[in-house]
Design a protein around this motif. Sequence first.
Motif, short mmCIF file in Angstrom:
data_model
loop_
_atom_site.label_atom_id
_atom_site.label_comp_id
_atom_site.label_asym_id
_atom_site.label_seq_id
_atom_site.Cartn_x
_atom_site.Cartn_y
_atom_site.Cartn_z
N TYR A 57 32.98 22.52 -0.03
CA TYR A 57 32.61 23.92 -0.21
C TYR A 57 31.13 24.13 0.04
O TYR A 57 30.27 23.39 -0.48
CB TYR A 57 32.97 24.38 -1.62
N ASN A 58 30.80 25.13 0.85
CA ASN A 58 29.41 25.50 1.14
C ASN A 58 29.08 26.76 0.34
O ASN A 58 29.60 27.85 0.61
CB ASN A 58 29.25 25.77 2.65
N THR A 59 28.20 26.62 -0.65
CA THR A 59 27.90 27.75 -1.54
C THR A 59 27.09 28.84 -0.84
O THR A 59 27.04 29.98 -1.31
CB THR A 59 27.09 27.25 -2.76
N GLU A 60 26.47 28.51 0.30
CA GLU A 60 25.67 29.51 1.01
C GLU A 60 26.53 30.54 1.74
O GLU A 60 26.23 31.74 1.73
CB GLU A 60 24.73 28.82 2.00
N ASN A 61 27.62 30.06 2.35
CA ASN A 61 28.46 31.02 3.09
C ASN A 61 29.85 31.16 2.48
O ASN A 61 30.67 31.93 2.98
CB ASN A 61 28.57 30.61 4.56
N GLY A 62 30.11 30.43 1.39
CA GLY A 62 31.37 30.60 0.69
C GLY A 62 32.59 30.11 1.44
O GLY A 62 33.70 30.59 1.20
N THR A 63 32.41 29.13 2.33
CA THR A 63 33.54 28.59 3.09
C THR A 63 33.62 27.08 2.91
O THR A 63 32.66 26.42 2.51
CB THR A 63 33.39 28.90 4.59
N TYR A 64 34.80 26.57 3.25
CA TYR A 64 35.00 25.11 3.22
C TYR A 64 34.78 24.57 4.62
O TYR A 64 35.37 25.03 5.58
CB TYR A 64 36.41 24.77 2.73
N GLU A 65 33.90 23.55 4.72
CA GLU A 65 33.55 22.98 6.01
C GLU A 65 33.99 21.51 6.07
O GLU A 65 33.85 20.78 5.09
CB GLU A 65 32.04 23.09 6.24
N PRO A 66 34.52 21.07 7.21
CA PRO A 66 35.02 19.68 7.34
C PRO A 66 33.93 18.65 7.07
O PRO A 66 32.77 18.82 7.48
CB PRO A 66 35.49 19.61 8.79
N THR A 67 34.29 17.59 6.35
CA THR A 67 33.36 16.49 6.10
C THR A 67 33.60 15.33 7.07
O THR A 67 32.88 14.33 7.03
CB THR A 67 33.54 15.95 4.67
N ASN A 68 34.63 15.47 7.91
CA ASN A 68 35.02 14.40 8.85
C ASN A 68 35.49 13.15 8.12
O ASN A 68 35.43 12.05 8.65
CB ASN A 68 33.87 14.06 9.81
N ARG A 69 35.94 13.35 6.89
CA ARG A 69 36.51 12.24 6.12
C ARG A 69 38.02 12.38 6.08
O ARG A 69 38.56 13.47 5.92
CB ARG A 69 35.97 12.23 4.68
N VAL A 70 38.70 11.24 6.22
CA VAL A 70 40.16 11.20 6.08
C VAL A 70 40.47 10.50 4.77
O VAL A 70 40.07 9.37 4.54
CB VAL A 70 40.81 10.45 7.26
N VAL A 71 41.17 11.19 3.88
CA VAL A 71 41.44 10.68 2.54
C VAL A 71 42.89 10.22 2.44
O VAL A 71 43.81 10.93 2.85
CB VAL A 71 41.14 11.76 1.48
N HIS A 74 40.12 19.39 -5.49
CA HIS A 74 39.62 18.14 -6.04
C HIS A 74 39.27 18.36 -7.51
O HIS A 74 39.10 19.49 -7.97
CB HIS A 74 38.38 17.72 -5.24
N GLU A 75 39.14 17.29 -8.28
CA GLU A 75 38.85 17.42 -9.70
C GLU A 75 37.44 17.95 -9.95
O GLU A 75 37.14 18.51 -11.00
CB GLU A 75 39.02 16.07 -10.39
N TYR A 76 36.52 17.76 -8.99
CA TYR A 76 35.15 18.23 -9.18
C TYR A 76 35.02 19.70 -8.77
O TYR A 76 35.64 20.15 -7.83
CB TYR A 76 34.19 17.39 -8.35
N GLU A 77 34.14 20.43 -9.48
CA GLU A 77 33.89 21.82 -9.15
C GLU A 77 32.39 22.06 -9.08
O GLU A 77 31.59 21.34 -9.69
CB GLU A 77 34.51 22.74 -10.21
N VAL A 78 32.00 23.08 -8.31
CA VAL A 78 30.60 23.47 -8.22
C VAL A 78 30.49 24.95 -8.56
O VAL A 78 31.44 25.72 -8.37
CB VAL A 78 30.03 23.22 -6.80
N TYR A 79 29.32 25.36 -9.07
CA TYR A 79 29.13 26.75 -9.46
C TYR A 79 28.57 27.53 -8.27
O TYR A 79 27.54 27.18 -7.71
CB TYR A 79 28.18 26.86 -10.64
N ASP A 80 29.27 28.59 -7.89
CA ASP A 80 28.85 29.44 -6.78
C ASP A 80 28.12 30.66 -7.37
O ASP A 80 28.73 31.52 -8.02
CB ASP A 80 30.07 29.89 -5.97
#
Length: 418
Positions: free
Chosen positions: A297-311, A324-330
């Motif tokens: 999550y990008n808090t500047e533009n409010g969108t989810y951007e690819p990390t190029n990670r495969v989980v 995900h279990e982690y959250e960030v404050y927007d």
Amino acid sequence: MKKILYIMSVSALILGFTSCRDDNFTESIYDTSVKTVDPDASTADFDQWIYDNFTKPYNVEIQYKFNFPASDMSFQLAPASYDKSQLLTRFIKYLFYDVYTKYAGDDFMKQYGPRIFHFIGSSGYSPRTGTEVLGLASGGVKITLYNLNEMKGYAPGTTYTSGDLFVLNQKYFHTMHHEFSHILHQTKSYPVTFGQVTSGTYDPIDWFKRDSVESHRLGYVTHYATSATYEDFVETLSCIITDDDYRWMMRIINACSPGWRAGDKDQVLELLKNLNINPDQTGTHWNDFSLFDESEYNTENGTYEPTNRVVLDVHRKLPISSTHEYEVYDLNKGKYVAQFQYTLKKSFTSFRDFLDWVPVKSDDSIAGINSMLKKISIATAWHKDRWGLETFVLREEVRKRQNEINDFLKEITIYPLK
């Protein structure tokens, strides 16, 4: 260095004087009647067992009583349980010393084995990094093991499950093979080519911020291996000997998923053969799993951007766009939002299908499995060429003994305090 030279010069001086004498050996001028074990000590029975099985044959000291001066003062530590110290000491003999002695000869551990085992009851936890010290090797002669009091105890009728063995490996024997490998490479250095395989990605400061997915994709067997070349080297050997099939298969899938280079597939299958892992075994995690693309999550533009990670997720437990279990404050939205989201990439019900799906690439960023395979080859060749040890044979011997662990437990005695 000055101390070593001083000792050598004194020794030479003594030899110079004694070589001119023709005296016959006489009785010692010292009192040799003192017993090696105090028979009146409350721990006399266990102390005698240590003397018979470690001190006399290997010149090894087991420091199971709390040794305050030898402890790390930066941690709050507790003494090790007496009963669990006995149990671990017997495991060390059965699963460690006897294994190396069987394949390297009677003199190997006498010459190269650690001289001191130091037991600590509690964890060596660092609040700053959130990491836990499982063991230390000091000066090529001493291995310190932490957290003994968390080990499963023993009483007549106790049985060890596969889960108990997993904990035993990860908490103690992975650490022991890791630290012993340090002792060995401090005696005979490993090839510099090992560290050159992933030379640009070691991080001695912030290695603990990397997770397993990132570490595997960079070509490391664990995230701790990314901290330094020498840690990478001993982690590689220790993982071969102690890690179970599940950990190896998940590691391989993570390392392969971004892509591999031509020829890697055959080497992966050869590695599985050496590890004695059946990739086609039914009912296993590696024949029922999914891969997910991760977005942050990008808090500047409010969108989810690819990390190029495969989980990787086994048994396809993560639904599409799972949070995900982690959250960030927007600040813009005035609420907490999921830091990561996952989008289903591909599901597999066969490891063979996964191998056929992995794309062949030639760009330099595809390090994962190719680098891991190279380092495994270098480390195991060093084991054999420098020490005469077959790493995969040691693995099989350890697994065989662990499969027979409950029969072994029936034969041991845990001595009570007198």
